[in-house]
Design an enzyme around this catalytic site. Structure first.
Site, PDB file in Angstrom:
ATOM      1  N   GLY A 202      34.452  35.385  56.698  1.00 23.87           N
ATOM      2  CA  GLY A 202      34.464  35.786  55.305  1.00 23.87           C
ATOM      3  C   GLY A 202      33.667  34.777  54.511  1.00 23.87           C
ATOM      4  O   GLY A 202      33.391  33.683  55.011  1.00 23.87           O
ATOM      5  N   GLY A 205      35.403  30.185  50.684  1.00 21.57           N
ATOM      6  CA  GLY A 205      36.466  30.213  49.677  1.00 21.57           C
ATOM      7  C   GLY A 205      37.353  31.444  49.720  1.00 21.57           C
ATOM      8  O   GLY A 205      38.185  31.640  48.851  1.00 21.57           O
ATOM      9  N   GLU A 425      20.663  39.192  21.948  1.00 22.31           N
ATOM     10  CA  GLU A 425      21.948  39.574  22.547  1.00 22.31           C
ATOM     11  C   GLU A 425      22.441  40.903  21.972  1.00 22.31           C
ATOM     12  O   GLU A 425      23.022  41.717  22.690  1.00 22.31           O
ATOM     13  CB  GLU A 425      23.007  38.494  22.340  1.00 22.31           C
ATOM     14  CG  GLU A 425      22.708  37.148  23.015  1.00 22.31           C
ATOM     15  CD  GLU A 425      22.403  37.272  24.496  1.00 22.31           C
ATOM     16  OE1 GLU A 425      22.972  38.169  25.164  1.00 22.31           O
ATOM     17  OE2 GLU A 425      21.579  36.493  25.011  1.00 22.31           O
TER      18      GLU A 425
HETATM   19  P1  ADP Z   1      37.558  28.950  53.213  1.00 21.72           P
HETATM   20  O1  ADP Z   1      38.091  28.155  54.324  1.00 21.72           O
HETATM   21  O2  ADP Z   1      37.497  30.423  53.479  1.00 21.72           O
HETATM   22  O3  ADP Z   1      36.263  28.462  52.659  1.00 21.72           O
HETATM   23  P2  ADP Z   1      39.900  27.989  51.946  1.00 21.72           P
HETATM   24  O4  ADP Z   1      40.921  28.521  52.857  1.00 21.72           O
HETATM   25  O5  ADP Z   1      39.553  26.559  52.103  1.00 21.72           O
HETATM   26  O6  ADP Z   1      38.576  28.848  51.993  1.00 21.72           O
HETATM   27  O7  ADP Z   1      40.352  28.297  50.470  1.00 21.72           O
HETATM   28  C1  ADP Z   1      40.219  27.354  49.451  1.00 21.72           C
HETATM   29  C2  ADP Z   1      41.346  27.468  48.470  1.00 21.72           C
HETATM   30  O8  ADP Z   1      41.267  28.672  47.755  1.00 21.72           O
HETATM   31  C3  ADP Z   1      42.687  27.504  49.126  1.00 21.72           C
HETATM   32  O9  ADP Z   1      43.175  26.223  49.353  1.00 21.72           O
HETATM   33  C4  ADP Z   1      43.533  28.254  48.124  1.00 21.72           C
HETATM   34  O10 ADP Z   1      43.998  27.387  47.138  1.00 21.72           O
HETATM   35  C5  ADP Z   1      42.546  29.194  47.482  1.00 21.72           C
HETATM   36  N1  ADP Z   1      42.631  30.537  48.053  1.00 21.72           N
HETATM   37  C6  ADP Z   1      41.650  31.185  48.731  1.00 21.72           C
HETATM   38  N2  ADP Z   1      42.055  32.424  49.086  1.00 21.72           N
HETATM   39  C7  ADP Z   1      43.318  32.561  48.655  1.00 21.72           C
HETATM   40  C8  ADP Z   1      44.287  33.615  48.721  1.00 21.72           C
HETATM   41  N3  ADP Z   1      44.021  34.775  49.307  1.00 21.72           N
HETATM   42  N4  ADP Z   1      45.490  33.403  48.163  1.00 21.72           N
HETATM   43  C9  ADP Z   1      45.764  32.236  47.552  1.00 21.72           C
HETATM   44  N5  ADP Z   1      44.919  31.216  47.456  1.00 21.72           N
HETATM   45  C10 ADP Z   1      43.694  31.352  47.985  1.00 21.72           C
HETATM   46 ZN    ZN Z   2      18.852  38.359  27.651  1.00 18.61          ZN
END
Ligand code: ADP
Ligand code: ZN
Ligand code: MG
Length: 614
Positions: A202, A205, A425
């Site tokens: 995915g 984040g 705008e």
């Molecule tokens: P990735 O590893 O996919 O880059 P992370 O697992 O490190 O992303 O996510 C970073 C932060 O974003 C998590 O620590 C959490 O705080 C927040 N986050 C991401 N997805 C969710 C979710 N589905 N529910 C709650 N928090 C989330």
């Molecule tokens: Zn513009």
């Protein structure tokens, strides 16, 4: 520096030790008074001596008035004989206690050998220090092989599925893994083969790391976490030894989860050429494959891995028996965003008026991490303003900050500049408000943000997965609204529209070459995007069409833009009074929220204009 001072310390320590040993044999004997034999005899006769200890030819004398002295006897004769020769009185001698000690061999030899050995000892110590230094260097090299794995114990910060919002399908998939880790027997008895590897993918984040931890938390098993880039250290052979190390540790802790984060750092397609035939990486990857193949059917270790680039992973990793389970984590949709916002507003004090749904509406394309960050920014903002709760306004402001950079109210606008920006705008927002099927305007502002002079925020009400040609045409017309407005009002153009033009051109080109939305050219895509592995993004477009076709494409792109421009121009000329009203209100208020904007427009009773699809 630290190592240096340590060596320095050891050198000093060695010198002091030597000095101390010396003092035992030399200075220690020189401290007491040295008596000649006739002095000794005189003292015996005067009854001043309490004890004489004889060891070899050395005499240690203890005086009655609490003192010590030393002397030597003749080596050929015994003590009493010697003393008699010096005229001791037998009566006086009887009062002295005599003790004969065997001369200690070791001391005897040391006394003789030490002066000869000393240079050798010093050289020895010197070499010892050098060796020590070399050895610590080597030790560090060896300890590279120990995998740098973090073991999350499950008691302190246990994360479960409850902490992960949305991602329903992913959770369902992973429940099976959880169930296996909890009741492996059930699966093994029925003869099922357990998934070895689960690959999460995915966008950055989306919660891959979070999800992996949640699986471990749900199953309540140890969780070994190592990131792909940690494997790849430029040290020949170390990568694979780390893998071996990791898997050994994991097998001992089974049932458990090994999580390899950002596996694309190692699992990149082998022999991809550019990016340097990275030998070390290949060894590491091979070792992972070997270890995974070497698992027995009942090894209760599940390997999870995460990547945001499944396209560049080595196919060997994805084979059955390896990472054959793939779980996709999508960017959150509107209700998932609301849920994520809810999770991340836990522990924050929100004002009553905060409507997280409104925030979710304004944040399409935000990942979970972005939303977490957003809530934190809002809280920071509220604290900065000395509020004791987070208001809706704080959150909205943070959305824009995250999207566009911080507000720059301090930027000095000349009056003329402000006017141009306002009409620009107003142009965008008027087109958006006029065209049938356009997304509603959420906000118009002439406060500059990041690099944008002003902005019009136009967002779909619902999540959109497919966009249609007519929506794209509306977007194009809205993009050109600013440009058209400037031209009509001032009969002049500013540089403020350059970003709009860029976006419009690239969108129009996509319509033609990627989406096959040009009637003239038909349902064909043009150009093949080559991915260059080492940069990991599109950097070259292979031209797979002729020069004459290129001309056609350019013509079509231009056509889309010109049509959009004409649409915008027509609307603005015919609704100039509305434009003026919006612009003047903007100059006065600088920012219009959705409700203000809508009530302003409502008075004019504008009829929606359908977009002409060519
Ligand atoms: P990735 O590893 O996919 O880059 P992370 O697992 O490190 O992303 O996510 C970073 C932060 O974003 C998590 O620590 C959490 O705080 C927040 N986050 C991401 N997805 C969710 C979710 N589905 N529910 C709650 N928090 C989330
Ligand atoms: Zn513009
Ligand atoms: Mg991650």
């Amino acid at each position: 520096m630290n190592a240096l001072s340590k060596h320095f310390f050891w050198a000093i320590f060695a010198l002091l030790t030597i000095a101390f040993v010396f003092s035992l044999f030399y200075t220690g004997q020189e401290a007491p008074e040295v008596l000649s034999l006739d002095q000794l005899v005189a003292k015996i006769n005067n009854n001043e001596i309490s004890k004489i200890i004889v060891s070899g030819n050395d005499l240690k004398i203890e005086l009655k008035r609490n003192g010590k002295a030393v002397s030597k006897k003749e080596s050929e004769s015994g003590l009493s004989e010697t003393l008699k020769n010096y005229g001791v009185e037998p009566m006086a001698l009887q009062k002295v206690s005599l003790e004969i000690k065997e001369e200690s061999g070791a001391r005897f030899w040391l006394a003789i050998l030490l002066p000869a050995l000393l240079p050798l000892i010093i050289i020895g110590v010197f070499f010892w220090l050098m060796f020590r230094q070399a050895k610590t260097g080597m030790g560090q090299a060896f300890s590279f092989g120990k995998a740098n794995i973090k073991l999350f114990t499950q008691f302190k910060d246990r994360i479960t599925f409850k902490d992960v919002a949305g991602l329903k399908e992913a959770k369902e998939e992973l429940l099976e893994v959880v169930d296996f880790l909890k009741n492996p027997k059930k699966y093994l008895e029925i003869g099922a083969k357990i998934p070895r590897g689960v690959l999460l993918y995915g966008a950055p984040g989306t919660g891959k790391t979070l999800m992996a931890r949640a699986v471990a938390g749900e199953a309540n098993v140890p969780f070994f976490h190592i990131s792909g880039s940690e494997f790849v250290e430029m040290f020949v052979g170390v990568g694979s030894s780390r893998v071996r190390d990791l898997f050994q540790t994991a097998k001992k802790a089974a049932p458990c989860i090994v999580f390899i984060d950002e596996i694309d750092a190692i699992g990149r397609e082998r022999g991809a050429g550019i990016g340097g035939g990275h030998d070390e990486r290949e060894q590491t990857l091979n070792q992972i494959l070997v270890e995974m193949d070497g698992f027995d059917r009942d090894t209760k270790v599940i390997i999870m891995a995460a990547t945001n680039r499944p396209d560049i992973l080595d196919p060997a990793l994805l084979r059955p028996g390896r990472f054959d389970r793939r779980v996709i984590l999508d960017l959150p949709d509107i209700s998932e965003r609301e849920e994520i916002l809810k999770i991340h507003s836990r522990g924050k004090i929100l004002a009553r008026d905060v409507h997280l749904r409104r925030v979710a509406e304004r944040t399409p394309g935000f990942s979970g991490a972005d939303l977490a960050n957003l809530m934190n920014e809002s809280a920071l903002l509220a604290a900065k303003k000395n509020q004791n709760f987070v208001s809706q306004q704080n959150i909205f402001e943070s959305v824009e900050k995250v999207l566009l950079g911080p507000e720059r109210r301090s930027r000095v606008f000349s009056k003329k500049e402000k006017e141009i920006t306002a009409y620009h705008e107003a142009g965008h927002s008027l087109i958006a408000a006029s065209l049938k099927g356009s997304d509603p305007v959420h906000k118009v502002s002439i406060v500059s943000r990041g690099r944008a002079g002003g902005y019009t925020m136009k967002l779909p009400i619902e999540e959109i997965y497919l966009r249609t040609k007519s929506q794209f045409l509306i977007d194009l017309a809205v993009m050109l609204g600013g440009y058209a407005s400037e031209e009509i009002i001032f009969s002049d153009l500013s540089t403020g529209a350059s970003n709009d033009l860029q976006n419009a051109s690239s969108l129009a080109r996509k319509l033609v070459t990627k989406y096959g939305m040009s009637k003239k050219l038909g349902p064909i895509t043009f150009g093949k995007v080559e991915e260059m592995v080492f940069l990991g993004r599109e950097i070259a477009t292979e031209k797979n069409y002729s020069e004459s076709m290129a001309k056609e494409i350019d013509k079509e792109v231009k056509d889309f833009i010109v049509k959009a421009y004409e649409t915008a121009k027509k609307i603005i000329s015919s609704r100039r009074s509305v434009l003026e009203k919006i612009a003047k209100t903007l100059i006065e208020k600088e920012t219009l929220e959705r409700e203000e904007f809508e009530s302003l427009i409502k008075k004019f009773k504008l009829k929606p204009i359908p977009i002409a699809i060519k």
